[in-house]
Design a protein around this motif. Structure first.
Motif, PDB file in Angstrom:
ATOM      1  N   VAL A   1       0.834  -1.206   0.000  1.00  0.00           N
ATOM      2  CA  VAL A   1       0.000   0.000   0.000  1.00  0.00           C
ATOM      3  C   VAL A   1       0.877   1.268   0.000  1.00  0.00           C
ATOM      4  O   VAL A   1       1.521   1.593   1.002  1.00  0.00           O
ATOM      5  CB  VAL A   1      -1.022   0.072   1.168  1.00  0.00           C
ATOM      6  CG1 VAL A   1      -1.937   1.282   0.975  1.00  0.00           C
ATOM      7  CG2 VAL A   1      -1.844  -1.196   1.237  1.00  0.00           C
ATOM      8  N   VAL A   2       0.859   1.932  -1.115  1.00  0.00           N
ATOM      9  CA  VAL A   2       1.653   3.160  -1.286  1.00  0.00           C
ATOM     10  C   VAL A   2       0.848   4.397  -0.939  1.00  0.00           C
ATOM     11  O   VAL A   2       1.362   5.324  -0.303  1.00  0.00           O
ATOM     12  CB  VAL A   2       2.164   3.253  -2.748  1.00  0.00           C
ATOM     13  CG1 VAL A   2       2.613   4.668  -3.087  1.00  0.00           C
ATOM     14  CG2 VAL A   2       3.317   2.270  -2.949  1.00  0.00           C
ATOM     15  N   ASN A   3      -0.408   4.428  -1.357  1.00  0.00           N
ATOM     16  CA  ASN A   3      -1.197   5.656  -1.366  1.00  0.00           C
ATOM     17  C   ASN A   3      -2.045   5.770  -0.091  1.00  0.00           C
ATOM     18  O   ASN A   3      -2.756   4.827   0.289  1.00  0.00           O
ATOM     19  CB  ASN A   3      -2.074   5.578  -2.632  1.00  0.00           C
ATOM     20  CG  ASN A   3      -2.951   6.761  -2.849  1.00  0.00           C
ATOM     21  OD1 ASN A   3      -3.627   7.221  -1.942  1.00  0.00           O
ATOM     22  ND2 ASN A   3      -2.971   7.247  -4.075  1.00  0.00           N
ATOM     23  N   SER A   4      -1.980   6.925   0.568  1.00  0.00           N
ATOM     24  CA  SER A   4      -2.733   7.129   1.817  1.00  0.00           C
ATOM     25  C   SER A   4      -4.234   6.928   1.631  1.00  0.00           C
ATOM     26  O   SER A   4      -4.910   6.385   2.522  1.00  0.00           O
ATOM     27  CB  SER A   4      -2.508   8.556   2.349  1.00  0.00           C
ATOM     28  OG  SER A   4      -1.288   8.648   3.023  1.00  0.00           O
ATOM     29  N   ALA A   5      -4.772   7.373   0.489  1.00  0.00           N
ATOM     30  CA  ALA A   5      -6.219   7.232   0.264  1.00  0.00           C
ATOM     31  C   ALA A   5      -6.593   5.754   0.176  1.00  0.00           C
ATOM     32  O   ALA A   5      -7.674   5.339   0.630  1.00  0.00           O
ATOM     33  CB  ALA A   5      -6.627   7.972  -1.008  1.00  0.00           C
TER      34      ALA A   5
ATOM     35  N   ALA B   1       2.271   3.877   2.638  1.00  0.00           N
ATOM     36  CA  ALA B   1       1.270   4.928   2.863  1.00  0.00           C
ATOM     37  C   ALA B   1       1.326   5.504   4.284  1.00  0.00           C
ATOM     38  O   ALA B   1       1.284   4.776   5.265  1.00  0.00           O
ATOM     39  CB  ALA B   1      -0.125   4.378   2.595  1.00  0.00           C
ATOM     40  N   GLY B   2       1.381   6.856   4.347  1.00  0.00           N
ATOM     41  CA  GLY B   2       1.589   7.493   5.645  1.00  0.00           C
ATOM     42  C   GLY B   2       0.337   8.010   6.334  1.00  0.00           C
ATOM     43  O   GLY B   2       0.454   8.679   7.366  1.00  0.00           O
ATOM     44  N   ALA B   3      -0.859   7.713   5.804  1.00  0.00           N
ATOM     45  CA  ALA B   3      -2.116   8.244   6.367  1.00  0.00           C
ATOM     46  C   ALA B   3      -2.092   8.193   7.897  1.00  0.00           C
ATOM     47  O   ALA B   3      -1.979   7.127   8.493  1.00  0.00           O
ATOM     48  CB  ALA B   3      -3.300   7.443   5.838  1.00  0.00           C
TER      49      ALA B   3
ATOM     50  N   ASP C   1      -3.041  17.005  -4.451  1.00  0.00           N
ATOM     51  CA  ASP C   1      -4.319  17.193  -3.761  1.00  0.00           C
ATOM     52  C   ASP C   1      -4.983  15.851  -3.436  1.00  0.00           C
ATOM     53  O   ASP C   1      -5.848  15.383  -4.175  1.00  0.00           O
ATOM     54  CB  ASP C   1      -5.234  18.048  -4.657  1.00  0.00           C
ATOM     55  CG  ASP C   1      -6.496  18.456  -3.922  1.00  0.00           C
ATOM     56  OD1 ASP C   1      -6.590  18.191  -2.700  1.00  0.00           O
ATOM     57  OD2 ASP C   1      -7.382  19.042  -4.562  1.00  0.00           O
ATOM     58  N   TYR C   2      -4.558  15.231  -2.361  1.00  0.00           N
ATOM     59  CA  TYR C   2      -5.242  14.056  -1.808  1.00  0.00           C
ATOM     60  C   TYR C   2      -4.788  13.905  -0.365  1.00  0.00           C
ATOM     61  O   TYR C   2      -4.022  14.737   0.135  1.00  0.00           O
ATOM     62  CB  TYR C   2      -5.006  12.803  -2.669  1.00  0.00           C
ATOM     63  CG  TYR C   2      -3.667  12.114  -2.512  1.00  0.00           C
ATOM     64  CD1 TYR C   2      -2.523  12.637  -3.088  1.00  0.00           C
ATOM     65  CD2 TYR C   2      -3.570  10.921  -1.792  1.00  0.00           C
ATOM     66  CE1 TYR C   2      -1.300  11.982  -2.949  1.00  0.00           C
ATOM     67  CE2 TYR C   2      -2.353  10.267  -1.659  1.00  0.00           C
ATOM     68  CZ  TYR C   2      -1.217  10.810  -2.240  1.00  0.00           C
ATOM     69  OH  TYR C   2      -0.008  10.176  -2.096  1.00  0.00           O
ATOM     70  N   ALA C   3      -5.279  12.871   0.299  1.00  0.00           N
ATOM     71  CA  ALA C   3      -5.075  12.734   1.748  1.00  0.00           C
ATOM     72  C   ALA C   3      -3.631  12.978   2.174  1.00  0.00           C
ATOM     73  O   ALA C   3      -3.364  13.736   3.121  1.00  0.00           O
ATOM     74  CB  ALA C   3      -5.525  11.339   2.188  1.00  0.00           C
ATOM     75  N   ALA C   4      -2.672  12.342   1.475  1.00  0.00           N
ATOM     76  CA  ALA C   4      -1.273  12.454   1.910  1.00  0.00           C
ATOM     77  C   ALA C   4      -0.760  13.883   1.766  1.00  0.00           C
ATOM     78  O   ALA C   4      -0.080  14.397   2.663  1.00  0.00           O
ATOM     79  CB  ALA C   4      -0.393  11.494   1.115  1.00  0.00           C
ATOM     80  N   GLY C   5      -1.079  14.535   0.635  1.00  0.00           N
ATOM     81  CA  GLY C   5      -0.601  15.901   0.415  1.00  0.00           C
ATOM     82  C   GLY C   5      -1.076  16.836   1.514  1.00  0.00           C
ATOM     83  O   GLY C   5      -0.307  17.641   2.053  1.00  0.00           O
TER      84      GLY C   5
HETATM   85  C1  BEZ Z   1       1.072   8.425   0.489  1.00  0.00           C
HETATM   86  O1  BEZ Z   1       0.082   8.535  -0.249  1.00  0.00           O
HETATM   87  O2  BEZ Z   1       0.966   8.225   1.711  1.00  0.00           O
HETATM   88  C2  BEZ Z   1       2.442   8.526  -0.106  1.00  0.00           C
HETATM   89  C3  BEZ Z   1       2.635   8.300  -1.457  1.00  0.00           C
HETATM   90  C4  BEZ Z   1       3.903   8.381  -1.998  1.00  0.00           C
HETATM   91  C5  BEZ Z   1       4.989   8.669  -1.186  1.00  0.00           C
HETATM   92  C6  BEZ Z   1       4.790   8.890   0.155  1.00  0.00           C
HETATM   93  C7  BEZ Z   1       3.511   8.831   0.711  1.00  0.00           C
END
Ligand code: BEZ
Length: 404
Positions: free
Chosen positions: A121-125, A146-148, A193-197
């Motif tokens: 899982v890479v993406n926080s969303a 993913a850092g959510a 523009d998404y959760a992680a940003g």
């Molecule tokens: C994230 O969506 O949490 C994320 C994606 C790429 C790099 C670091 C964090």
């Protein structure tokens, strides 16, 4: 040598089951009722264990997914293809670019493939979107990127662990350093523009302003769709900011940093961010445009420690000279935690594995030794890195430590 720019090509979507390890034998899918069912016995049951690897095989983050596959594969190669003494059978699934692809892929791993645990899982969303799937099925998920914040914070689950970072922590580490660097002048904030940003910028802003920093403005660019950053860079320049702090990763980081250089901003407004901005293959593709960027991260392949040097050599030997990235290390460490947990778990039920994950203790990692904190995130230090030219290559030199 680093990854070539070719890794930014979009691979086809795929979902495959492979046994990673010495032989990397391809196995047949749809194995319910076969010898691939999860071993349900106790500690002494040494039958195979099926593990899901949920990473982006397509989309803007596919280069990160490739690094994560490599890290997991290297660990298995070094451990005879076994986790906890059991032959590991790895089922890959494509996370894609967001929850619309990531959630069904996770559901398939849990319900159809009946894996004992999932990592990736890479993406926080996506992490936020799959949280209930794992919690309700009682299947452990070891998030290896993913850092959510929520999945180890307000929305924590006893079945969810993380070997990477949380979005607040990696950015909060950088606030005081940037505040000192700009000496009272304002900074402009930009992110996908998404959760992680949103969380990354909030994490930075808190410690930056607490340290006396001023914000000139902030904007969020459409995730996965922005190719022309000019309007945002023009707004940053016109704001009178002395520096820019930005979160981008994967192919977006390449476009952003290259355009930052092309518009002549590198000399006027130093660029800072979390380390994903200049990590791995993206740095190779950015080339000289990235020189001077300062970032915070819990790893650099330039770390001058015996553990990291050994890891870098093994990785290069396994993957045709490619250098490891933070994504490879987080995934290598996910395999290590699962290995340790399966060694002590009473069987391979989700409850047993999750309980055992709580007792794995110190993980000797290429990033430095770390352990799970009570909230299931790593307790680790962050490094201050600066992109420097080293011979023909651009590298993330470690120039300091930012603390835990
Ligand atoms: C994230 O969506 O949490 C994320 C994606 C790429 C790099 C670091 C964090």
């Amino acid at each position: 040598m680093n990854h070539g720019g070719g890794i930014f090509a979009r691979p086809r979507r795929q979902a495959t089951m492979v046994t990673l390890g010495a032989t990397f034998t391809a196995l047949v899918t749809g194995c319910a009722g076969s010898s691939l069912d999860q071993p349900s016995g106790g500690k002494d049951d040494k039958g195979p264990v099926k593990v899901g690897l949920l990473v982006p095989l397509s989309g803007v983050y596919s280069p990160l997914g490739k690094d994560m596959k490599n890290g997991f594969q290297l660990y298995l190669k070094e451990h005879d293809g076994k986790l906890g003494g059991r032959k590991a059978e790895v089922v890959e699934a494509d996370e894609g670019e967001g929850p619309q692809t990531g959630v069904p892929a996770a559901t398939k791993l849990v319900q159809q493939d009946k894996v004992a645990a999932v990592t990736g899982v890479v993406n926080s969303a996506v992490a936020l979107g799959v949280r209930d799937t794992f919690d309700e099925a009682k299947v452990p998920l070891i998030v290896s990127n993913a850092g959510a914040d929520g999945i180890t914070g307000a929305n924590a689950s006893q079945f969810i662990w993380r070997t990477s970072f949380n979005n607040t922590g990696v950015n909060a580490a950088m606030g005081p350093t940037v505040a000192k660097g700009v000496a009272g002048k304002p900074v402009y904030l930009l992110a996908a523009d998404y959760a992680a940003g949103k969380e990354m910028i909030a994490g930075f802003k808190k410690t930056f302003t607490e340290a006396g920093g001023k914000v000139a403005g902030e904007q969020y660019t459409p995730f996965g769709k922005t190719q022309d950053f000019q309007p945002y860079l023009t707004a940053a320049e016109r704001s009178g900011a002395a520096a820019v702090y930005a979160f981008y990763a994967g192919t977006e980081a390449v476009g952003f940093v290259k355009q930052y250089g092309q518009f002549g901003l590198s000399k006027k407004m130093p660029l800072y961010g979390p380390g994903f901005l200049t990590e791995g293959g993206v740095l190779t593709a950015q080339g000289a445009a990235a020189v001077g960027i300062k970032t915070s991260l819990h790893y650099s392949n330039q770390l001058d420690t015996p553990e990291n040097k050994k890891f870098v050599d093994a990785y290069k030997a396994a993957f045709e000279g490619a250098l490891p990235t933070v994504y490879s290390v987080q995934s290598y460490d996910a395999a290590a935690t699962l290995d340790k947990a399966l060694q002590s778990a009473e069987g391979a039920s989700g409850e047993a594995i999750s309980k055992a994950l709580g007792g794995v203790g110190d993980i000797a990692s290429p990033r430095g030794t770390w352990r799970f904190a009570p909230n299931h995130d790593p307790e680790q230090k962050y490094y201050l890195r600066e992109v420097q030219q080293k011979g023909d290559a651009v590298v993330n030199t470690v120039v300091g430590e930012l603390g835990k």
